[in-house]
Design a protein around this motif. Structure first.
Motif, short mmCIF file in Angstrom:
data_model
loop_
_atom_site.label_atom_id
_atom_site.label_comp_id
_atom_site.label_asym_id
_atom_site.label_seq_id
_atom_site.Cartn_x
_atom_site.Cartn_y
_atom_site.Cartn_z
N THR A 57 -20.34 -43.10 34.18
CA THR A 57 -20.56 -43.30 32.70
C THR A 57 -21.86 -42.66 32.47
OG1 THR A 57 -21.42 -45.47 33.72
CG2 THR A 57 -19.53 -45.64 32.48
N SER A 58 -22.82 -42.43 33.40
CA SER A 58 -24.11 -41.65 32.86
C SER A 58 -23.66 -40.36 32.60
CB SER A 58 -25.16 -41.72 33.88
OG SER A 58 -24.85 -40.96 35.09
N HIS A 59 -24.44 -39.62 31.86
CA HIS A 59 -24.23 -38.26 31.35
C HIS A 59 -24.62 -37.28 32.52
CE1 HIS A 59 -24.52 -39.83 27.37
NE2 HIS A 59 -23.75 -38.86 27.16
N GLU A 60 -25.27 -37.53 33.53
CA GLU A 60 -25.47 -36.89 34.75
C GLU A 60 -24.26 -36.79 35.68
OE1 GLU A 60 -27.59 -39.16 33.78
OE2 GLU A 60 -29.60 -38.23 33.41
N ALA A 61 -23.78 -38.11 35.58
CA ALA A 61 -22.40 -38.06 36.46
C ALA A 61 -21.33 -37.26 35.82
CB ALA A 61 -22.05 -39.70 36.65
N LEU A 62 -21.24 -37.59 34.43
CA LEU A 62 -20.24 -36.66 33.66
C LEU A 62 -20.52 -35.12 33.94
CD1 LEU A 62 -20.17 -38.70 30.46
CD2 LEU A 62 -18.49 -38.61 32.15
N VAL A 63 -21.57 -34.56 33.98
CA VAL A 63 -22.02 -33.26 33.97
C VAL A 63 -21.37 -32.94 35.23
CG1 VAL A 63 -23.63 -31.50 34.04
CG2 VAL A 63 -23.83 -32.98 32.25
N GLU A 64 -22.11 -33.76 36.39
CA GLU A 64 -21.43 -33.55 37.72
C GLU A 64 -20.05 -33.28 37.91
OE1 GLU A 64 -24.01 -33.09 39.75
OE2 GLU A 64 -22.76 -32.55 41.55
N ASN A 65 -19.33 -34.32 37.37
CA ASN A 65 -17.83 -34.24 37.37
C ASN A 65 -17.21 -32.85 36.68
OD1 ASN A 65 -17.15 -36.24 38.38
ND2 ASN A 65 -15.99 -37.24 36.55
N LEU A 66 -17.78 -32.33 35.71
CA LEU A 66 -17.31 -31.24 34.93
C LEU A 66 -17.86 -30.17 35.92
CD1 LEU A 66 -17.88 -30.60 31.35
CD2 LEU A 66 -18.03 -28.57 33.03
N ARG A 67 -18.96 -30.02 36.62
CA ARG A 67 -19.52 -28.79 37.29
C ARG A 67 -18.32 -29.00 38.79
NH1 ARG A 67 -24.63 -28.14 35.71
NH2 ARG A 67 -24.09 -26.71 34.00
N ASN A 68 -17.80 -29.84 38.91
CA ASN A 68 -17.05 -29.86 40.30
C ASN A 68 -15.67 -29.95 40.06
OD1 ASN A 68 -19.32 -30.28 41.84
ND2 ASN A 68 -19.38 -32.64 41.76
N ALA A 69 -15.33 -29.81 38.84
CA ALA A 69 -13.79 -29.59 38.49
C ALA A 69 -13.07 -28.35 39.01
CB ALA A 69 -13.43 -29.57 36.96
N THR A 70 -12.04 -28.66 39.90
CA THR A 70 -11.79 -27.27 40.51
C THR A 70 -10.13 -26.83 39.78
OG1 THR A 70 -10.35 -28.94 41.95
CG2 THR A 70 -12.55 -27.91 42.59
N THR A 71 -9.44 -27.82 38.89
CA THR A 71 -8.12 -27.54 38.31
C THR A 71 -8.48 -27.26 36.67
OG1 THR A 71 -7.63 -29.83 38.05
CG2 THR A 71 -7.05 -28.59 40.21
N GLU A 75 -6.74 -28.91 34.70
CA GLU A 75 -6.66 -30.36 34.14
C GLU A 75 -8.01 -31.13 34.25
OE1 GLU A 75 -4.24 -28.77 36.09
OE2 GLU A 75 -2.77 -28.42 34.58
N GLY A 76 -8.51 -30.90 35.48
CA GLY A 76 -9.62 -31.67 35.82
C GLY A 76 -10.90 -31.02 34.75
N LEU A 77 -10.74 -29.93 34.59
CA LEU A 77 -11.99 -29.44 33.70
C LEU A 77 -11.71 -30.18 32.09
CD1 LEU A 77 -14.25 -27.61 33.17
CD2 LEU A 77 -12.45 -25.88 32.46
N LEU A 78 -10.63 -30.10 32.07
CA LEU A 78 -10.15 -30.71 30.56
C LEU A 78 -10.62 -32.10 30.47
CD1 LEU A 78 -8.72 -30.38 27.83
CD2 LEU A 78 -6.68 -30.90 28.77
N ALA A 79 -10.26 -32.95 31.60
CA ALA A 79 -10.61 -34.30 31.64
C ALA A 79 -11.82 -34.68 31.51
CB ALA A 79 -9.81 -35.07 32.73
N ALA A 80 -12.67 -33.76 32.41
CA ALA A 80 -14.03 -34.00 32.40
C ALA A 80 -14.94 -33.41 31.07
CB ALA A 80 -14.76 -32.99 33.63
N THR A 81 -14.38 -32.51 30.49
CA THR A 81 -14.93 -32.07 29.08
C THR A 81 -14.87 -33.15 28.14
OG1 THR A 81 -14.42 -29.91 29.87
CG2 THR A 81 -15.02 -30.00 27.52
N ALA A 82 -13.58 -33.54 28.20
CA ALA A 82 -13.14 -34.42 27.11
C ALA A 82 -13.95 -35.95 27.36
CB ALA A 82 -11.41 -35.17 27.24
N ALA A 83 -14.34 -36.41 28.71
CA ALA A 83 -15.36 -37.36 28.81
C ALA A 83 -16.82 -37.10 28.29
CB ALA A 83 -15.23 -37.79 30.49
N LEU A 84 -17.08 -36.05 28.30
CA LEU A 84 -18.37 -35.47 28.10
C LEU A 84 -18.47 -35.37 26.47
CD1 LEU A 84 -21.18 -34.75 29.24
CD2 LEU A 84 -20.47 -32.43 29.29
N ALA A 85 -17.38 -34.82 26.02
CA ALA A 85 -17.34 -34.64 24.49
C ALA A 85 -17.24 -35.79 23.71
CB ALA A 85 -16.28 -33.55 24.03
N GLN A 86 -16.86 -36.97 24.32
CA GLN A 86 -16.67 -38.09 23.71
C GLN A 86 -18.15 -38.68 22.90
OE1 GLN A 86 -13.26 -39.23 24.38
NE2 GLN A 86 -13.53 -40.10 22.52
N ALA A 87 -18.91 -38.59 23.71
CA ALA A 87 -20.24 -39.22 23.56
C ALA A 87 -21.16 -38.42 23.81
CB ALA A 87 -20.38 -40.49 23.78
#
Lengths: 273, 213
Positions: free
Chosen positions: B4-18, B20-32
């Motif tokens: 939930t924290s933005h740091e964790a969301l950014v971390e998720n995005l940076r670690n996305a390897t596919t 689909e993973g990138l899309l999901a991580a971006t969507a989570a970050l772009a939401q709020a």
């Protein structure tokens, strides 16, 4: 459909040069480009159609081992003729002859051109090629992903020509059950254009939910071609590029009527820019 | 577990390897989104993943003016990312995007970018500028939009009609710019072989809105 110019990096050419390139016969890639250019620029030159007719006659049976696709020039000539109404109406007989060529790629280009020219003379010949239905005309050519007939182009040409006749509808209708969604889409589009019946629009709207982007794109284009306005909301919501949604909505504005009205359609287009 | 924290969301995005993973991580970050994540969303514009880029643009628009500095810092050589940035700036309507929008409308090779720029030039928020600055920005917008009334793509001309309508909302009837703007719309109304009815119609609607009954 336009093909990319093979030598676009050499810069723009004039109409005279395009005609010259098509007129000579030593360099086929030059002819190919010349034919493309005349269609793309919608040349009104009196020699354009006769030269394209001549190019259409330069064809021969496909020889995959040959390396060079000889019919490429003829195909581009057919495509260009489709864009040159009314002058190209003089070439309808040539295009009808090509509709029986053994090369299905060439038949496809001819069918599309006849559709664009709204050539009523083509309705019967096209129906003949489709009459064997999804299991005949729509069956796979052995060992290839291609169908026996270029069904999509043949079906869409019937819709573009717009000749409404129960026999034509009867030939088209079985294709809404073809196994390929793109063929179902083309058939539904044509039936919608010819009959205006909502069930065919609904079939296209269902395809906007298909799992493959290619199918959703085709359904968008087909709804636009038929101008079916009840599709406004599904078009807004489908997952596809805004560029294609805008083209589809333009079709709803220009070819459709009734509800939703023009202002609602324009408001949706404004949002998609 | 969903971070939930933005740091964790950014971390998720940076670690996305596919993709689909990138899309999901971006969507989570772009939401709020928060301002600190704007540079990360701008980075996504350069990943050559259209789904993620669309989502990042939505997030940047949601962020509004706070996203502008990161958008303007983009490397001009990064063509793909710039095209998406134009869309984001057009949606945000911050006047700092003016030069980029003018340049995009006049020179970009992609009609989708020119059309977004045209819409954006009619959508700039000028409220905070002093009157002289407002006039100068409006003139720049008008000049760029009028030049694009002869764009070769119908969809760009359509967007120019929309842009002119938007620009007119900030002008007074007696402004000289208003008359030029009207001429631009009249030119777009003209039926021609290569001007489709939808463009004429949109320009007519815009004209009718300039003179409410």
């Amino acid at each position: 459909m336009t093909s990319p110019p093979p030598d676009s990096q050499t810069g723009p050419i004039t109409e005279e040069e395009a005609l010259d390139r098509l007129r000579q016969s030593e360099d086929r890639s030059q002819q190919y480009y010349g034919a493309w250019w005349l269609g793309r620029m919608r040349s009104q030159h009196p020699e354009a159609v006769p030269l394209l007719q001549q190019a259409l006659r330069q064809r021969r049976p496909r020889d995959p081992g040959d390396g060079v696709e000889e019919n490429a020039v003829a195909r581009n000539a057919a495509r260009a003729l489709g864009k040159l109404a009314p002058a190209a109406l003089a070439a309808v007989a040539d295009l009808l002859e090509v509709l029986d060529d053994p090369d299905d790629g060439l038949r496809e280009a001819a069918a599309r051109a006849l559709g664009e020219l709204k050539a009523k003379e083509a309705v019967q010949p096209i129906c003949r090629r489709l009459a064997s239905g999804p299991d005949g005309a729509g069956a796979l050519q052995p060992g290839t992903p291609r169908l026996m007939e270029p069904c999509e182009a043949l079906l869409e040409a019937l819709g573009d020509i717009g000749y409404v006749d129960p026999e034509v509808l009867a030939v088209v209708e079985p294709f809404v059950r073809h196994e390929r969604p793109l063929i179902r889409s083309a058939a539904a589009r044509t039936l919608l254009q010819l009959s205006g019946e909502a069930c065919w629009g609904e079939l296209l709207v269902d395809l906007l939910n298909h799992g493959h982007l290619r199918v959703r794109r085709a359904a968008l284009m087909d709804l636009g071609a038929a101008g079916w306005r009840p599709a406004l909301e599904p078009i807004r919501q489908t997952l596809a590029e805004n560029s294609l949604k805008l083209i589809a909505l333009r079709g709803l504005v220009e070819r459709g009527n009734g509800d939703p009205g023009e202002l609602a359609l324009l408001a949706c287009m404004d949002e998609l820019l | 577990m969903v971070p939930t924290s933005h740091e964790a969301l950014v971390e998720n995005l940076r670690n996305a390897t596919t993709a689909e993973g990138l899309l999901a991580a971006t969507a989570a970050l772009a939401q709020a989104p928060i301002a600190a994540t704007a540079p990360v969303l701008v980075e996504v514009l350069g990943y050559n993943n259209p789904g993620a880029a669309v989502t990042a643009v939505d997030g940047l628009i949601r962020l509004g003016t706070a996203a502008v500095p990161a958008l303007l810092e983009l490397d001009p050589q990064n063509y793909g990312a710039r095209a998406w940035a134009v869309r984001a700036l057009a949606g945000i309507g911050d006047v700092r995007g003016l030069e980029l929008l003018v340049e995009a409308l006049g020179t970009d090779v992609a009609a989708s970018v020119r059309r977004a720029a045209a819409r954006g030039l009619g959508n700039l928020a000028l409220g905070r500028l002093d009157p002289a600055e407002q006039t100068s920005v409006q003139e720049r917008c008008l000049e760029a939009l009028l030049a694009a009334t002869s764009d070769g793509e119908w969809v760009v001309r359509y967007a120019v009609a929309v842009g002119l309508e938007g620009l007119a909302r900030g002008l007074r009837p007696q402004d000289r710019a208003m008359e030029q703007l009207r001429h631009g719309l009249v030119a777009l109304c003209e039926a021609a072989d290569d001007n489709p009815p939808v463009v004429c119609l949109r320009a007519k609607v815009a004209l009718s809105r300039l003179d409410p009954p």
